[in-house]
Design a protein around this motif. Sequence first.
Motif, PDB file in Angstrom:
ATOM      1  N   MET A   1       0.854  -1.198   0.000  1.00 47.92           N
ATOM      2  CA  MET A   1       0.000   0.000   0.000  1.00 47.92           C
ATOM      3  C   MET A   1       0.889   1.248   0.000  1.00 47.92           C
ATOM      4  O   MET A   1       1.842   1.339   0.790  1.00 47.92           O
ATOM      5  CB  MET A   1      -0.912   0.019   1.223  1.00 47.92           C
ATOM      6  N   VAL A   2       0.608   2.215  -0.844  1.00 51.12           N
ATOM      7  CA  VAL A   2       1.406   3.434  -0.964  1.00 51.12           C
ATOM      8  C   VAL A   2       0.722   4.528  -0.165  1.00 51.12           C
ATOM      9  O   VAL A   2      -0.466   4.784  -0.340  1.00 51.12           O
ATOM     10  CB  VAL A   2       1.549   3.841  -2.439  1.00 51.12           C
ATOM     11  N   GLU A   3       1.454   5.172   0.726  1.00 51.32           N
ATOM     12  CA  GLU A   3       0.914   6.245   1.563  1.00 51.32           C
ATOM     13  C   GLU A   3       1.034   7.569   0.829  1.00 51.32           C
ATOM     14  O   GLU A   3       2.066   7.857   0.202  1.00 51.32           O
ATOM     15  CB  GLU A   3       1.647   6.291   2.891  1.00 51.32           C
ATOM     16  N   ALA A   4      -0.034   8.394   0.881  1.00 52.01           N
ATOM     17  CA  ALA A   4      -0.026   9.670   0.176  1.00 52.01           C
ATOM     18  C   ALA A   4       0.963  10.632   0.830  1.00 52.01           C
ATOM     19  O   ALA A   4       1.151  10.646   2.049  1.00 52.01           O
ATOM     20  CB  ALA A   4      -1.427  10.275   0.178  1.00 52.01           C
ATOM     21  N   GLU A   5       1.599  11.456   0.052  1.00 52.37           N
ATOM     22  CA  GLU A   5       2.612  12.414   0.523  1.00 52.37           C
ATOM     23  C   GLU A   5       1.939  13.665   1.076  1.00 52.37           C
ATOM     24  O   GLU A   5       0.946  14.147   0.510  1.00 52.37           O
ATOM     25  CB  GLU A   5       3.531  12.784  -0.643  1.00 52.37           C
ATOM     26  N   ASP A   6       2.451  14.183   2.210  1.00 55.03           N
ATOM     27  CA  ASP A   6       1.923  15.392   2.822  1.00 55.03           C
ATOM     28  C   ASP A   6       2.512  16.608   2.103  1.00 55.03           C
ATOM     29  O   ASP A   6       3.714  16.849   2.112  1.00 55.03           O
ATOM     30  CB  ASP A   6       2.274  15.426   4.316  1.00 55.03           C
ATOM     31  N   LYS A   7       1.636  17.417   1.474  1.00 53.20           N
ATOM     32  CA  LYS A   7       2.099  18.562   0.695  1.00 53.20           C
ATOM     33  C   LYS A   7       2.431  19.773   1.558  1.00 53.20           C
ATOM     34  O   LYS A   7       3.201  20.651   1.138  1.00 53.20           O
ATOM     35  CB  LYS A   7       1.035  18.950  -0.331  1.00 53.20           C
ATOM     36  N   HIS A   8       1.851  19.888   2.743  1.00 52.86           N
ATOM     37  CA  HIS A   8       2.029  21.084   3.586  1.00 52.86           C
ATOM     38  C   HIS A   8       2.975  20.824   4.765  1.00 52.86           C
ATOM     39  O   HIS A   8       2.936  21.557   5.765  1.00 52.86           O
ATOM     40  CB  HIS A   8       0.672  21.528   4.130  1.00 52.86           C
ATOM     41  N   ALA A   9       3.816  19.831   4.692  1.00 58.41           N
ATOM     42  CA  ALA A   9       4.727  19.538   5.815  1.00 58.41           C
ATOM     43  C   ALA A   9       5.766  20.634   5.978  1.00 58.41           C
ATOM     44  O   ALA A   9       6.034  21.110   7.099  1.00 58.41           O
ATOM     45  CB  ALA A   9       5.389  18.178   5.600  1.00 58.41           C
ATOM     46  N   PHE A  31      -6.657  41.418  22.099  1.00 58.85           N
ATOM     47  CA  PHE A  31      -7.367  40.596  23.081  1.00 58.85           C
ATOM     48  C   PHE A  31      -8.033  39.447  22.327  1.00 58.85           C
ATOM     49  O   PHE A  31      -9.071  39.615  21.712  1.00 58.85           O
ATOM     50  CB  PHE A  31      -8.421  41.434  23.822  1.00 58.85           C
ATOM     51  N   GLY A  32      -7.440  38.330  22.357  1.00 58.99           N
ATOM     52  CA  GLY A  32      -7.985  37.184  21.649  1.00 58.99           C
ATOM     53  C   GLY A  32      -7.119  35.964  21.890  1.00 58.99           C
ATOM     54  O   GLY A  32      -6.331  35.892  22.855  1.00 58.99           O
ATOM     55  N   LEU A  33      -7.259  34.993  21.058  1.00 59.29           N
ATOM     56  CA  LEU A  33      -6.519  33.751  21.152  1.00 59.29           C
ATOM     57  C   LEU A  33      -5.669  33.593  19.914  1.00 59.29           C
ATOM     58  O   LEU A  33      -6.073  33.963  18.811  1.00 59.29           O
ATOM     59  CB  LEU A  33      -7.480  32.546  21.256  1.00 59.29           C
ATOM     60  N   THR A  34      -4.475  33.072  20.129  1.00 56.45           N
ATOM     61  CA  THR A  34      -3.580  32.811  18.996  1.00 56.45           C
ATOM     62  C   THR A  34      -4.058  31.588  18.240  1.00 56.45           C
ATOM     63  O   THR A  34      -4.747  30.733  18.781  1.00 56.45           O
ATOM     64  CB  THR A  34      -2.148  32.566  19.495  1.00 56.45           C
ATOM     65  N   GLY A  35      -3.715  31.514  16.994  1.00 57.17           N
ATOM     66  CA  GLY A  35      -4.118  30.395  16.162  1.00 57.17           C
ATOM     67  C   GLY A  35      -3.467  29.104  16.617  1.00 57.17           C
ATOM     68  O   GLY A  35      -2.250  29.052  16.849  1.00 57.17           O
ATOM     69  N   PRO A  36      -4.184  28.039  16.817  1.00 53.92           N
ATOM     70  CA  PRO A  36      -3.591  26.768  17.262  1.00 53.92           C
ATOM     71  C   PRO A  36      -2.724  26.165  16.164  1.00 53.92           C
ATOM     72  O   PRO A  36      -2.926  26.414  14.970  1.00 53.92           O
ATOM     73  CB  PRO A  36      -4.818  25.903  17.545  1.00 53.92           C
ATOM     74  N   LEU A  37      -1.766  25.374  16.607  1.00 53.64           N
ATOM     75  CA  LEU A  37      -0.864  24.727  15.658  1.00 53.64           C
ATOM     76  C   LEU A  37      -1.511  23.544  14.969  1.00 53.64           C
ATOM     77  O   LEU A  37      -0.921  22.969  14.052  1.00 53.64           O
ATOM     78  CB  LEU A  37       0.404  24.259  16.391  1.00 53.64           C
ATOM     79  N   ALA A  38      -2.706  23.176  15.422  1.00 51.33           N
ATOM     80  CA  ALA A  38      -3.362  22.016  14.831  1.00 51.33           C
ATOM     81  C   ALA A  38      -4.025  22.337  13.501  1.00 51.33           C
ATOM     82  O   ALA A  38      -4.561  21.451  12.844  1.00 51.33           O
ATOM     83  CB  ALA A  38      -4.421  21.469  15.783  1.00 51.33           C
ATOM     84  N   ILE A  39      -4.006  23.626  13.081  1.00 50.61           N
ATOM     85  CA  ILE A  39      -4.624  23.984  11.809  1.00 50.61           C
ATOM     86  C   ILE A  39      -3.812  23.385  10.682  1.00 50.61           C
ATOM     87  O   ILE A  39      -2.606  23.624  10.564  1.00 50.61           O
ATOM     88  CB  ILE A  39      -4.720  25.510  11.662  1.00 50.61           C
ATOM     89  N   GLY A  40      -4.410  22.608   9.850  1.00 51.68           N
ATOM     90  CA  GLY A  40      -3.712  21.959   8.740  1.00 51.68           C
ATOM     91  C   GLY A  40      -3.086  20.628   9.097  1.00 51.68           C
ATOM     92  O   GLY A  40      -2.470  19.994   8.234  1.00 51.68           O
ATOM     93  N   ASP A  41      -3.228  20.199  10.351  1.00 51.77           N
ATOM     94  CA  ASP A  41      -2.653  18.916  10.757  1.00 51.77           C
ATOM     95  C   ASP A  41      -3.603  17.797  10.357  1.00 51.77           C
ATOM     96  O   ASP A  41      -4.754  17.774  10.776  1.00 51.77           O
ATOM     97  CB  ASP A  41      -2.430  18.906  12.269  1.00 51.77           C
ATOM     98  N   ASN A  42      -3.144  16.891   9.552  1.00 55.45           N
ATOM     99  CA  ASN A  42      -3.970  15.793   9.075  1.00 55.45           C
ATOM    100  C   ASN A  42      -3.430  14.446   9.535  1.00 55.45           C
ATOM    101  O   ASN A  42      -3.533  13.457   8.822  1.00 55.45           O
ATOM    102  CB  ASN A  42      -4.062  15.809   7.554  1.00 55.45           C
ATOM    103  N   SER A  43      -2.820  14.443  10.749  1.00 58.04           N
ATOM    104  CA  SER A  43      -2.267  13.191  11.241  1.00 58.04           C
ATOM    105  C   SER A  43      -3.365  12.195  11.579  1.00 58.04           C
ATOM    106  O   SER A  43      -3.167  10.986  11.454  1.00 58.04           O
ATOM    107  CB  SER A  43      -1.378  13.457  12.465  1.00 58.04           C
ATOM    108  N   TYR A  44      -4.524  12.712  12.049  1.00 54.14           N
ATOM    109  CA  TYR A  44      -5.630  11.824  12.398  1.00 54.14           C
ATOM    110  C   TYR A  44      -6.649  11.696  11.267  1.00 54.14           C
ATOM    111  O   TYR A  44      -7.664  11.037  11.417  1.00 54.14           O
ATOM    112  CB  TYR A  44      -6.341  12.339  13.653  1.00 54.14           C
ATOM    113  N   ALA A  45      -6.421  12.348  10.162  1.00 52.52           N
ATOM    114  CA  ALA A  45      -7.356  12.279   9.039  1.00 52.52           C
ATOM    115  C   ALA A  45      -7.209  10.956   8.302  1.00 52.52           C
ATOM    116  O   ALA A  45      -6.129  10.361   8.307  1.00 52.52           O
ATOM    117  CB  ALA A  45      -7.126  13.450   8.086  1.00 52.52           C
ATOM    118  N   PRO A  46      -8.249  10.475   7.687  1.00 50.83           N
ATOM    119  CA  PRO A  46      -8.110   9.232   6.912  1.00 50.83           C
ATOM    120  C   PRO A  46      -7.189   9.439   5.715  1.00 50.83           C
ATOM    121  O   PRO A  46      -7.251  10.468   5.033  1.00 50.83           O
ATOM    122  CB  PRO A  46      -9.548   8.925   6.479  1.00 50.83           C
TER     123      PRO A  46
END
Length: 335
Positions: A1-9, A31-46
Amino acid sequence: MVEAEDKHAEKRAAILAASLETANTPSWGYFGLTGPLAIGDNSYAPKLTKKPPPEDGAEPLKNMTTAPCKKGAGPDVYFRFETPVSLGDPYVDPGFINKKGKVVMLDPDAAFKPPGTIKRGANKLGYQYIEHCDSAKDPKEIKEKYKDYMPPRQIYSNPLKKGGGGVLTTGVLFGWSDERRFIEHVPDDFDAPRKQRLKELEEHRSKLQEAPFKGIDYGNRCFGNNTETYHSDIPTHIPRDKVPEDTTRRYPHEAAFRPSNPSKKGALKGCLGAYPEWAEDPEPPRKPRKGGGEEGPPPFKNGLPYKIAHPQPSVVTNLRNMRNERPASFARPVL
């Protein structure tokens, strides 16, 4: 099985490094919240996995394969063919069990008896009718007769015209002219009803006479005299009263009699005695008030005025509001 390559790494790593460098740097107040680092993270995505392509000489990948549709009503058409229930059934119809055989007459010279009434035709002469077949035609003869005959053309028509939806070319519409173009606009006169009415009144007045008809008879009577209408010399067996003849000798006076001292007329002259004196009408007695002489409480006085100003008509009938609600009523006429 070939794993797809992460383009935004690479981009994700660059953003993480930049955020760590500017973590303690003072900047504008936010006065707000900083952007989380999880944006764009697809480690748990199918992850998309694809099957390897087939090797050379291997059979191609196939989905569901089906056989062609069966036709008819044979056993191979149904999913499961059931035999008829009547096969092997021991039940026998009573009509077959008690079936009567051929009737044989005991006397062979017995008269024949038909099963029903004998149908007798209307032919009393006894001759058999044979059709003349004048209208019958031989199909082979008709085919040879009209083999080389070409019938004349019937309806002649032009090819279909194209147009519509604002493109009304020549010949698209029906009627109106030979070229069948769109009807031209003819302006309508605004005073056409008024001019038509004036024309009708002028024609009516031209048929009238100079002065209206005015009779000299006052009316209130019949057109003919009753004596001339109903008189008849023929007797009707109704006894009539005999009127005595007038035997007085009257003197032919020049004018009618007129008394020298006529009676007086009017309220002052027509009374036998003196005219009664004027007497005033008696005043009707007043009714006493209820409650005696004690004064009651003061009358109730409402604090609100009798007429209350209603500001709504001034708002509704405002020219600007009326024009916004009904713009079609204030549109200028276009000729």
